[in-house]
Scaffold this motif. Sequence first.
Motif, mmCIF file in Angstrom:
data_model
loop_
_atom_site.group_PDB
_atom_site.id
_atom_site.type_symbol
_atom_site.label_atom_id
_atom_site.label_comp_id
_atom_site.label_asym_id
_atom_site.label_seq_id
_atom_site.Cartn_x
_atom_site.Cartn_y
_atom_site.Cartn_z
ATOM 1 N N PHE A 163 67.894 27.423 17.424
ATOM 2 C CA PHE A 163 67.740 26.657 18.661
ATOM 3 C C PHE A 163 66.319 26.763 19.220
ATOM 4 C CE2 PHE A 163 72.196 28.003 18.459
ATOM 5 C CZ PHE A 163 72.792 26.767 18.356
ATOM 6 N N CYS A 164 65.353 26.622 18.341
ATOM 7 C CA CYS A 164 63.967 26.686 18.774
ATOM 8 C C CYS A 164 63.138 25.629 18.050
ATOM 9 C CB CYS A 164 63.380 28.074 18.566
ATOM 10 S SG CYS A 164 63.336 28.606 16.860
ATOM 11 N N ALA A 165 61.912 25.448 18.521
ATOM 12 C CA ALA A 165 61.036 24.415 17.974
ATOM 13 C C ALA A 165 59.651 24.994 17.711
ATOM 14 C CB ALA A 165 60.952 23.250 18.951
ATOM 15 N N LYS A 166 58.881 24.258 16.922
ATOM 16 C CA LYS A 166 57.486 24.600 16.645
ATOM 17 C C LYS A 166 56.637 23.509 17.267
ATOM 18 C CE LYS A 166 54.361 25.436 12.758
ATOM 19 N NZ LYS A 166 54.276 25.482 11.285
ATOM 20 N N VAL A 167 55.687 23.897 18.135
ATOM 21 C CA VAL A 167 54.849 22.925 18.828
ATOM 22 C C VAL A 167 53.373 23.314 18.722
ATOM 23 C CG1 VAL A 167 56.643 22.282 20.486
ATOM 24 C CG2 VAL A 167 55.043 24.090 21.073
ATOM 25 N N GLN A 168 52.507 22.317 18.893
ATOM 26 C CA GLN A 168 51.064 22.551 18.936
ATOM 27 C C GLN A 168 50.544 22.001 20.256
ATOM 28 O OE1 GLN A 168 48.755 20.594 15.910
ATOM 29 N NE2 GLN A 168 46.961 21.855 16.332
ATOM 30 N N ILE A 169 49.855 22.830 21.003
ATOM 31 C CA ILE A 169 49.346 22.423 22.310
ATOM 32 C C ILE A 169 48.239 21.397 22.119
ATOM 33 C CG2 ILE A 169 48.229 23.215 24.423
ATOM 34 C CD1 ILE A 169 49.789 25.824 24.073
ATOM 35 N N GLU A 170 48.358 20.293 22.865
ATOM 36 C CA GLU A 170 47.448 19.157 22.712
ATOM 37 C C GLU A 170 46.285 19.162 23.693
ATOM 38 O OE1 GLU A 170 47.714 16.122 20.568
ATOM 39 O OE2 GLU A 170 48.743 17.704 19.471
ATOM 40 N N LYS A 171 46.513 19.616 24.909
ATOM 41 C CA LYS A 171 45.481 19.530 25.942
ATOM 42 C C LYS A 171 45.386 20.851 26.683
ATOM 43 C CE LYS A 171 46.428 14.657 26.712
ATOM 44 N NZ LYS A 171 47.040 13.684 27.584
ATOM 45 N N GLY A 172 44.228 21.088 27.272
ATOM 46 C CA GLY A 172 44.058 22.260 28.119
ATOM 47 C C GLY A 172 43.316 23.388 27.431
ATOM 48 N N VAL A 173 43.372 24.542 28.059
ATOM 49 C CA VAL A 173 42.644 25.718 27.596
ATOM 50 C C VAL A 173 43.096 26.160 26.202
ATOM 51 C CG1 VAL A 173 42.125 28.135 28.156
ATOM 52 C CG2 VAL A 173 42.394 26.479 29.985
ATOM 53 N N TYR A 174 44.365 26.011 25.913
ATOM 54 C CA TYR A 174 44.927 26.486 24.645
ATOM 55 C C TYR A 174 45.022 25.390 23.589
ATOM 56 C CZ TYR A 174 46.235 30.312 27.702
ATOM 57 O OH TYR A 174 46.207 31.333 28.598
ATOM 58 N N GLU A 175 44.243 24.351 23.707
ATOM 59 C CA GLU A 175 44.299 23.203 22.794
ATOM 60 C C GLU A 175 44.217 23.658 21.335
ATOM 61 O OE1 GLU A 175 41.835 19.109 21.835
ATOM 62 O OE2 GLU A 175 41.543 20.121 23.737
ATOM 63 N N GLY A 176 45.155 23.161 20.537
ATOM 64 C CA GLY A 176 45.188 23.479 19.111
ATOM 65 C C GLY A 176 46.062 24.665 18.750
ATOM 66 N N ARG A 177 46.452 25.470 19.728
ATOM 67 C CA ARG A 177 47.281 26.644 19.449
ATOM 68 C C ARG A 177 48.682 26.211 19.040
ATOM 69 N NH1 ARG A 177 47.051 31.866 23.022
ATOM 70 N NH2 ARG A 177 45.144 31.969 21.825
ATOM 71 N N VAL A 178 49.205 26.833 17.989
ATOM 72 C CA VAL A 178 50.540 26.522 17.495
ATOM 73 C C VAL A 178 51.501 27.616 17.948
ATOM 74 C CG1 VAL A 178 51.968 26.239 15.433
ATOM 75 C CG2 VAL A 178 49.666 25.270 15.494
ATOM 76 N N ILE A 179 52.594 27.208 18.556
ATOM 77 C CA ILE A 179 53.651 28.139 18.955
ATOM 78 C C ILE A 179 54.770 27.944 17.955
ATOM 79 C CG2 ILE A 179 55.205 28.852 20.786
ATOM 80 C CD1 ILE A 179 53.243 27.391 22.710
ATOM 81 N N LYS A 180 55.032 28.968 17.158
ATOM 82 C CA LYS A 180 55.960 28.842 16.037
ATOM 83 C C LYS A 180 57.426 28.843 16.446
ATOM 84 C CE LYS A 180 52.702 30.858 12.847
ATOM 85 N NZ LYS A 180 52.335 32.013 12.064
ATOM 86 N N SER A 181 57.744 29.470 17.576
ATOM 87 C CA SER A 181 59.149 29.558 17.964
ATOM 88 C C SER A 181 59.271 29.520 19.490
ATOM 89 C CB SER A 181 59.738 30.862 17.416
ATOM 90 O OG SER A 181 61.083 30.970 17.781
ATOM 91 N N ILE A 182 59.605 28.349 20.017
ATOM 92 C CA ILE A 182 59.831 28.199 21.453
ATOM 93 C C ILE A 182 61.223 27.599 21.634
ATOM 94 C CG2 ILE A 182 58.699 25.929 21.529
ATOM 95 C CD1 ILE A 182 57.658 26.737 24.341
ATOM 96 N N GLU A 183 61.985 28.160 22.550
ATOM 97 C CA GLU A 183 63.367 27.724 22.728
ATOM 98 C C GLU A 183 63.441 26.287 23.221
ATOM 99 O OE1 GLU A 183 65.665 30.460 25.068
ATOM 100 O OE2 GLU A 183 64.719 32.185 24.086
ATOM 101 N N TYR A 184 64.531 25.600 22.826
ATOM 102 C CA TYR A 184 64.740 24.209 23.236
ATOM 103 C C TYR A 184 64.635 24.036 24.749
ATOM 104 C CZ TYR A 184 66.791 22.969 18.650
ATOM 105 O OH TYR A 184 67.009 22.740 17.327
ATOM 106 N N GLU A 185 65.211 24.963 25.501
ATOM 107 C CA GLU A 185 65.252 24.821 26.960
ATOM 108 C C GLU A 185 63.883 24.979 27.611
ATOM 109 O OE1 GLU A 185 66.801 29.351 27.786
ATOM 110 O OE2 GLU A 185 68.149 27.801 27.079
ATOM 111 N N ASP A 186 62.889 25.412 26.850
ATOM 112 C CA ASP A 186 61.545 25.616 27.398
ATOM 113 C C ASP A 186 60.600 24.448 27.127
ATOM 114 O OD1 ASP A 186 62.311 28.065 28.429
ATOM 115 O OD2 ASP A 186 61.699 29.157 26.642
#
Length: 191
Positions: A163-186
């Motif tokens: 029940f989690c996803a993998k996302v890459q931050i597109e804008k802001g200070v953390y641009e380009g950072r990949v979060i490998k496991s973030i819960e659906y509700e977040d």
Amino acid sequence: MMMRVGRAKEGEGSGEDDDEGGEMKKGEEWCCQENERGEKKKRRKGGDLEKDRRSALDELMKEEERKKERMNRKPYWLFQWIVVKVMSKSLADKGCYKQKGVVRKVIDDYVGEIEMIDSKHVWRVDQEELETVIPQIGWLVKIVNVAYRGSVAKLLGVDTGKFCAKVQIEKGVYEGRVIKSIEYEDICKLA
């Protein structure tokens, strides 16, 4: 730091496991290091010290992430311009139950004015009666809780088992950072 270098001879082994988990073998180069606390460590000669430094750095980074998550997790998660699913059974007779809408306005952090996508009706709904919506892979999402709260990210994949996803931050200070496991509700789909 004191260092002793040697080579294991036939019939002679350290009798201990080295840091990699294996026995020292005949002809294998090894070194014995004494750290600042006087503890001796035996390790194979080579890049192990650099590997230890990297893993220590990785551990520090992970600890910082955990601290950031604890500090940024809030009891409220509503943001403007996200797509949510209405789960309020009291709105079922109005045709809104399990229907999607867009948060047009957030009131006192916990209540949102939701404009229904199909009917265009506007309802005030508490966040307890709403769910986040996960879009297709490649679409933009808003991180609505945890460490990167408020950031816009691209959905790279989902793990339905955890029940989690993998996302890459597109804008802001953390641009380009990949979060490998973030819960659906977040995370939630952007309108």
